[in-house]
Design a protein around this motif. Structure first.
Motif, short mmCIF file in Angstrom:
data_model
loop_
_atom_site.label_atom_id
_atom_site.label_comp_id
_atom_site.label_asym_id
_atom_site.label_seq_id
_atom_site.Cartn_x
_atom_site.Cartn_y
_atom_site.Cartn_z
N ILE A 134 -6.03 -3.39 -15.38
CA ILE A 134 -6.70 -2.46 -14.48
C ILE A 134 -6.43 -2.77 -13.01
CG2 ILE A 134 -8.95 -1.55 -13.75
CD1 ILE A 134 -9.92 -1.95 -16.63
N PRO A 135 -6.66 -4.01 -12.55
CA PRO A 135 -6.45 -4.25 -11.11
C PRO A 135 -4.99 -4.30 -10.68
CG PRO A 135 -7.08 -6.28 -12.21
CD PRO A 135 -7.22 -5.19 -13.22
N VAL A 136 -4.04 -4.39 -11.64
CA VAL A 136 -2.63 -4.53 -11.23
C VAL A 136 -1.84 -3.23 -11.36
CG1 VAL A 136 -2.64 -6.95 -11.91
CG2 VAL A 136 -1.80 -5.25 -13.51
N LEU A 137 -2.41 -2.20 -11.96
CA LEU A 137 -1.67 -0.94 -12.09
C LEU A 137 -1.23 -0.37 -10.74
CD1 LEU A 137 -3.48 0.92 -15.03
CD2 LEU A 137 -1.20 -0.11 -15.02
N PRO A 138 -2.08 -0.42 -9.70
CA PRO A 138 -1.61 0.09 -8.40
C PRO A 138 -0.38 -0.64 -7.86
CG PRO A 138 -4.00 -0.14 -8.41
CD PRO A 138 -3.50 -0.79 -9.65
N MET A 139 -0.15 -1.87 -8.32
CA MET A 139 1.03 -2.61 -7.86
C MET A 139 2.32 -1.91 -8.25
SD MET A 139 -0.11 -6.56 -8.55
CE MET A 139 -1.57 -7.25 -7.78
N PRO A 154 3.99 -0.16 3.57
CA PRO A 154 2.98 0.22 4.58
C PRO A 154 2.86 1.72 4.77
CG PRO A 154 4.95 -0.65 5.64
CD PRO A 154 5.12 -0.87 4.16
N GLU A 155 3.85 2.48 4.35
CA GLU A 155 3.80 3.93 4.52
C GLU A 155 3.07 4.62 3.36
OE1 GLU A 155 7.75 5.28 5.00
OE2 GLU A 155 8.12 4.18 6.87
N LEU A 156 2.76 3.87 2.32
CA LEU A 156 2.06 4.44 1.17
C LEU A 156 0.57 4.18 1.30
CD1 LEU A 156 4.40 3.43 -1.80
CD2 LEU A 156 4.18 5.67 -0.75
N GLY A 157 -0.20 5.23 1.33
CA GLY A 157 -1.64 5.09 1.38
C GLY A 157 -2.16 4.90 2.79
N SER A 158 -3.40 5.28 2.99
CA SER A 158 -4.04 5.13 4.29
C SER A 158 -4.60 3.72 4.45
CB SER A 158 -5.18 6.15 4.42
OG SER A 158 -6.17 5.91 3.43
N TYR A 159 -5.12 3.46 5.63
CA TYR A 159 -5.73 2.16 5.90
C TYR A 159 -6.90 1.91 4.94
CZ TYR A 159 -8.78 -1.24 8.18
OH TYR A 159 -9.60 -2.30 8.43
N SER A 160 -7.73 2.94 4.73
CA SER A 160 -8.88 2.79 3.84
C SER A 160 -8.46 2.50 2.41
CB SER A 160 -9.75 4.05 3.89
OG SER A 160 -9.02 5.19 3.49
N GLN A 161 -7.33 3.10 1.97
CA GLN A 161 -6.84 2.83 0.63
C GLN A 161 -6.34 1.40 0.49
OE1 GLN A 161 -3.99 6.11 0.41
NE2 GLN A 161 -5.27 7.15 -1.11
N LEU A 166 -7.29 -4.09 -1.51
CA LEU A 166 -7.46 -5.51 -1.27
C LEU A 166 -8.87 -5.97 -1.61
CD1 LEU A 166 -6.22 -8.12 -0.23
CD2 LEU A 166 -6.83 -7.42 2.10
N THR A 167 -9.86 -5.10 -1.32
CA THR A 167 -11.26 -5.47 -1.57
C THR A 167 -11.53 -5.61 -3.06
OG1 THR A 167 -11.99 -4.35 0.45
CG2 THR A 167 -13.66 -4.77 -1.25
N TYR A 168 -11.09 -4.63 -3.86
CA TYR A 168 -11.43 -4.72 -5.28
C TYR A 168 -10.62 -5.80 -6.00
CZ TYR A 168 -7.59 -2.33 -7.85
OH TYR A 168 -6.40 -2.00 -8.45
N THR A 169 -9.39 -6.11 -5.51
CA THR A 169 -8.66 -7.24 -6.10
C THR A 169 -9.32 -8.55 -5.72
OG1 THR A 169 -7.13 -7.20 -4.21
CG2 THR A 169 -6.43 -6.08 -6.21
N PHE A 170 -9.88 -8.63 -4.50
CA PHE A 170 -10.60 -9.83 -4.07
C PHE A 170 -11.87 -10.02 -4.89
CE2 PHE A 170 -14.11 -11.42 -1.36
CZ PHE A 170 -13.69 -12.74 -1.22
N GLY A 173 -10.69 -10.66 -8.59
CA GLY A 173 -9.84 -11.83 -8.76
C GLY A 173 -10.40 -13.11 -8.17
N PHE A 174 -11.43 -13.00 -7.32
CA PHE A 174 -11.97 -14.23 -6.74
C PHE A 174 -13.49 -14.23 -6.63
CE2 PHE A 174 -13.42 -16.88 -3.23
CZ PHE A 174 -12.83 -18.09 -3.55
N ALA A 175 -14.06 -13.28 -5.89
CA ALA A 175 -15.49 -13.34 -5.56
C ALA A 175 -16.37 -13.34 -6.80
CB ALA A 175 -15.85 -12.17 -4.64
N LEU A 176 -16.20 -12.35 -7.67
CA LEU A 176 -17.04 -12.26 -8.86
C LEU A 176 -16.81 -13.43 -9.81
CD1 LEU A 176 -19.18 -10.59 -10.29
CD2 LEU A 176 -17.36 -9.24 -11.35
N PRO A 177 -15.55 -13.78 -10.15
CA PRO A 177 -15.34 -14.96 -11.00
C PRO A 177 -15.90 -16.24 -10.39
CG PRO A 177 -13.35 -13.64 -10.94
CD PRO A 177 -14.28 -13.07 -9.91
N PHE A 178 -15.73 -16.42 -9.08
CA PHE A 178 -16.23 -17.62 -8.42
C PHE A 178 -17.75 -17.70 -8.53
CE2 PHE A 178 -17.48 -20.21 -4.76
CZ PHE A 178 -16.63 -21.30 -4.89
N MET A 179 -18.42 -16.57 -8.39
CA MET A 179 -19.88 -16.54 -8.51
C MET A 179 -20.31 -16.87 -9.93
SD MET A 179 -20.75 -13.15 -6.19
CE MET A 179 -22.43 -13.10 -6.83
#
Length: 318
Positions: A134-139, A154-161, A166-170, A173-179
């Motif tokens: 799920i988190p790697v399909l956008p790659m 950098p030309e694909l997607g807006s700044y918010s995208q 980056l937020t949902y991979t963080f 991939g890190f914040a939720l597992p770490f907690m």
């Protein structure tokens, strides 16, 4: 070619060799000596498999950083990034599930025994591998050999995208597992100490030994996980707000990428340092003529060995 590039190339090679060798040793030890007889070793097997496969993409990343260009085409760029992401997230998810498994195994093994069978652990592991897609399909969509480098276009997607990606991979991939890992191990330590203070049946030194063992495991796992992955995500968030950060701190970016890969070769070292069971496994594999392995089953062993939950007392005879 400067000294930093040469040093980084050597470090990449060392991390790759150690990661492949260490995780391969864990996989062989489990398949040959343990045969995935417990839920814990099922999770460790999948963790080692993901960590080992994570090392496969390391040479591609190292060559790109060393030559400052991607030479393998757009299709391979997408494939390497997708496989890299799958193994990365699977590894983190396995470690997270293992922290919950450790809690169940040490706090009340009889109560949770039906949840901790090898068959159920294999099903959970298969779900973790699928969920990591799920988190790697956008790659596959946003990674390309853009400008001679395999990176997010950098030309694909807006700044918010990009921020959302980056937020949902963080978070996943890190914040939720770490907690979850920190909460599981902290609760485990509190429960073990509470049980030791209340119990008058078990020897105090045995309870204290178990508590010290678990404390070392908690500190090592949480510290290594945080040190290896937090700089990577922090640098990526900073580069999102400061577009020149990557160009100005290229060497720093290469280092945090290497640091994130080093986590996958650190896990087998943690097994060897913290688990008496895996030390014996490794000794039996590396020195087969000097040591032999004898297994005696005992349902109570699980309460005293944080990494061996198969219910067996494993003895190495000289």
């Amino acid at each position: 070619m400067d000294g930093f590039s040469i040093a980084m190339a050597i470090l990449y090679l060392i991390i790759c060799i150690l990661g492949l060798a260490g995780n391969s040793l864990v996989i062989v030890a489990i398949l040959k000596l343990d045969k995935m007889a417990s839920a814990t070793t099922v999770y460790i097997f999948n963790l080692a498999l993901a960590d080992g496969l994570f090392m496969v993409s390391l040479p591609f990343v190292a060559i790109q950083n060393f030559k400052n260009r991607w030479e393998f085409g757009d299709l391979l760029c997408k494939l390497v990034m997708v496989l890299d992401g799958i193994n990365q997230f699977t590894s983190v998810f396995c470690l997270t599930v293992m922290s919950i498994d450790r809690y169940m195994a040490l706090v009340d093994p009889l109560r949770f025994s039906s949840w901790r069978t090898p068959a159920r652990a294999k099903i959970v592991s298969a779900i973790l591998w699928l969920f990591s897609l799920i988190p790697v399909l956008p790659m596959a969509l946003h990674f390309s050999a853009h400008g001679g480098l395999c990176t997010v276009d950098p030309e694909l997607g807006s700044y918010s995208q990009r921020l959302g990606f980056l937020t949902y991979t963080f978070v996943l991939g890190f914040a939720l597992p770490f907690m979850v890992i920190t909460a599981s191990y902290t609760t485990l330590l509190i429960t073990l100490r509470s049980q030791r203070l209340r119990s008058a049946r078990s020897p105090i030194h045995a309870s204290q030994h178990l508590e010290r063992q678990v404390t070392k495991m908690v500190v090592a796992v949480v510290l290594v996980f945080g040190v290896c992955w937090l700089p990577f995500y922090a640098f990526n968030f900073c580069s999102l707000y400061h577009t020149n950060l990557v160009q100005n701190f290229t060497q720093g970016f290469e280092f945090v990428v290497l640091l994130s890969y080093s986590w996958s070769c650190a896990n087998p070292i943690l097994y060897a340092c913290l688990s008496e069971t895996f030390r014996r496994y490794f000794a039996n594999l590396l020195c087969p003529n000097k040591r032999s392995l004898t297994v005696h089953c005992n349902v109570d062993t699980e309460q005293y060995d944080m990494n061996d939950t198969s219910g067996c007392d494993i003895s190495v005879l000289a």
